[in-house]
Scaffold this active site. Structure first.
Site, PDB file in Angstrom:
ATOM      1  N   TYR A 138       0.833  -1.213   0.000  1.00  0.00           N
ATOM      2  CA  TYR A 138       0.000   0.000   0.000  1.00  0.00           C
ATOM      3  C   TYR A 138       0.864   1.257   0.000  1.00  0.00           C
ATOM      4  CZ  TYR A 138      -3.370   3.428   1.859  1.00  0.00           C
ATOM      5  OH  TYR A 138      -4.164   4.534   2.058  1.00  0.00           O
ATOM      6  N   ASN A 211       7.487  -2.071   3.039  1.00  0.00           N
ATOM      7  CA  ASN A 211       6.481  -1.052   3.362  1.00  0.00           C
ATOM      8  C   ASN A 211       5.864  -1.388   4.709  1.00  0.00           C
ATOM      9  OD1 ASN A 211       4.830   1.276   2.499  1.00  0.00           O
ATOM     10  ND2 ASN A 211       3.141  -0.179   2.385  1.00  0.00           N
ATOM     11  N   SER A 242       2.872  -3.275   4.439  1.00  0.00           N
ATOM     12  CA  SER A 242       3.055  -4.632   3.929  1.00  0.00           C
ATOM     13  C   SER A 242       4.507  -4.822   3.518  1.00  0.00           C
ATOM     14  CB  SER A 242       2.150  -4.905   2.709  1.00  0.00           C
ATOM     15  OG  SER A 242       0.788  -4.881   3.063  1.00  0.00           O
ATOM     16  N   SER A 280      -0.708  -5.407   8.258  1.00  0.00           N
ATOM     17  CA  SER A 280       0.362  -5.540   7.267  1.00  0.00           C
ATOM     18  C   SER A 280       0.189  -6.834   6.483  1.00  0.00           C
ATOM     19  CB  SER A 280       1.724  -5.536   7.966  1.00  0.00           C
ATOM     20  OG  SER A 280       2.785  -5.478   7.049  1.00  0.00           O
ATOM     21  N   GLY A 281       0.361  -6.752   5.170  1.00  0.00           N
ATOM     22  CA  GLY A 281       0.331  -7.937   4.323  1.00  0.00           C
ATOM     23  C   GLY A 281       1.742  -8.407   4.055  1.00  0.00           C
TER      24      GLY A 281
END
Length: 371
Positions: A138, A211, A242, A280-281
């Site tokens: 993101y 990120n 992420s 967070s991914g």
């Protein structure tokens, strides 16, 4: 120490130039491209006041090797993100397409761009099916995320730009608008070379789109790095974001061993301090370029032949720990390179993110001679 270990092709400082003590032996370029055949390309979009985004493309076997499967496996450390194509990797144990990384809102256009590239360059592969791997993080603080700025042609351009050799880092490609540990983050890479037996040498290498992480968590080579918190604080909780990790190796591994290698990316990002935010991914993929010609999955033609079998050569499970260690070390340094090879950035609606101060890092390791 070779210049490309200390600076990026565009002249940005890398982590080793700051005297950070790092474990392991890097490859020629200290990048994912140290695995023979791997190519990386970028499209970077910095336009006006509000566009700070892009696309990263990775070919596991180069353009000429698209369609030749690699053993592969994935891991979701925290699933607040997207990586397409992983269901088929889990089913078949194989990856035979490029990998593309972009922003959260651009997964669709990037996916369409990969399919278009395949249709143009490898039309025989799209006569059956194409399930590209497209991952995202993101960038909505620095980039007009929902403005439709990434289009299929940007994915095509990143794929066409892919090359072997040193890899640029920082605010490039899909990492252009990303933030890591409260500082300017983005794209980073690193590699490790290790011996196996009396004569074999293999490379384990990482590429990250970083990120993730809170500023209060940042740790470098075991040393907490403490700086003032952002003012004003970001709208999202600290640690939200992420991280995508791609691990490559030329060591012969089974698909299950690739999945195990992908899980070790968790420890690599953990070394830089993150505890793994719910927001967070954190999605990881590992592949092996060994065993070319195995793990194929195409429509059968005619009856089964007399010797229609495939064979896999692989490192015994009991000998795999050194590869795990190399993966952890490479991921850790790749995150640090994404942070160090960067500059302050102002973007969408005037939001400003500073780069990690190099003087603070140098001060944390004043007597280190280990690079």
């Amino acid at each position: 120490m070779a210049e490309h270990l200390l600076t990026t092709p565009s002249g940005r400082t890398r982590a080793r130039a700051l005297g950070i003590p790092l474990d392991g032996t890097p490859g020629r370029w200290n990048a994912i491209t140290d695995v023979v055949g791997v190519e990386v390309g970028y499209t970077t979009l910095i336009e006006g006041a509000d566009v700070r985004t892009g696309v990263t493309a990775i070919f596991p076997r180069g353009r000429d090797g698209v369609g030749v499967p690699c053993a592969a496996g994935t891991h979701s450390f925290n699933g607040n993100g997207e990586m397409t194509g992983t269901a088929w990797i889990a089913e078949s144990g194989a990856l035979n397409s490029p990998i593309v990384i972009t922003n959260t809102a651009a997964v669709g256009p990037a996916h369409a761009g990969v399919v278009e590239w395949l249709t143009i360059n490898r039309p025989e592969l799209t006569t059956q099916w194409a399930l590209p791997v497209v991952a995202e993080t993101y960038d909505g603080l620095l980039n007009d995320l929902y403005g439709g700025h990434v289009r299929p042609e940007h994915a095509l351009a990143a794929l066409d730009a892919a090359r072997i050799g040193p890899v640029d880092e920082g605010s490039v490609g899909g990492g252009t608008g990303m933030i890591c540990h409260g500082f300017k983050g983005g794209s980073g890479s690193a590699s490790r070379v290790l011996g196996y037996g009396p004569s074999d040498r293999y490379t384990v290498a990482a590429f990250v789109q970083a990120n993730h992480g809170a500023r209060r968590e940042l740790t470098i080579a075991g040393t907490p790095i403490r700086t003032a918190e952002p003012t004003p604080p970001p709208a999202a909780p600290p640690g939200a974001g992420s991280v995508i990790v791609v691990l490559a190796t030329d060591a012969p591994l089974l698909p299950g061993q690739c999945a195990a290698l992908a899980r070790r990316a968790t420890l690599g990002i953990g070394r830089t301090g993150t505890t793994g935010s719910h927001f967070s991914g954190d999605l990881f993929l590992a592949f092996s370029t060994a065993n070319a010609g195995a793990l194929s999955s195409t429509f059968p033609a005619g009856p089964v032949g007399d010797d229609e079998y495939e064979h896999l050569r692989f490192v015994p499970w009991g000998r795999i720990d050194a590869f795990y260690a190399a993966a952890v070390q490479a991921v850790e340094e790749a995150v640090l390179n994404a942070l160090v090879a960067n500059a302050d950035m102002t973007g969408y609606r005037g939001h400003h993110v500073p780069a990690l101060p190099h003087d603070v890092v140098r001060a944390a390791f004043p007597t280190s001679g280990k690079i």
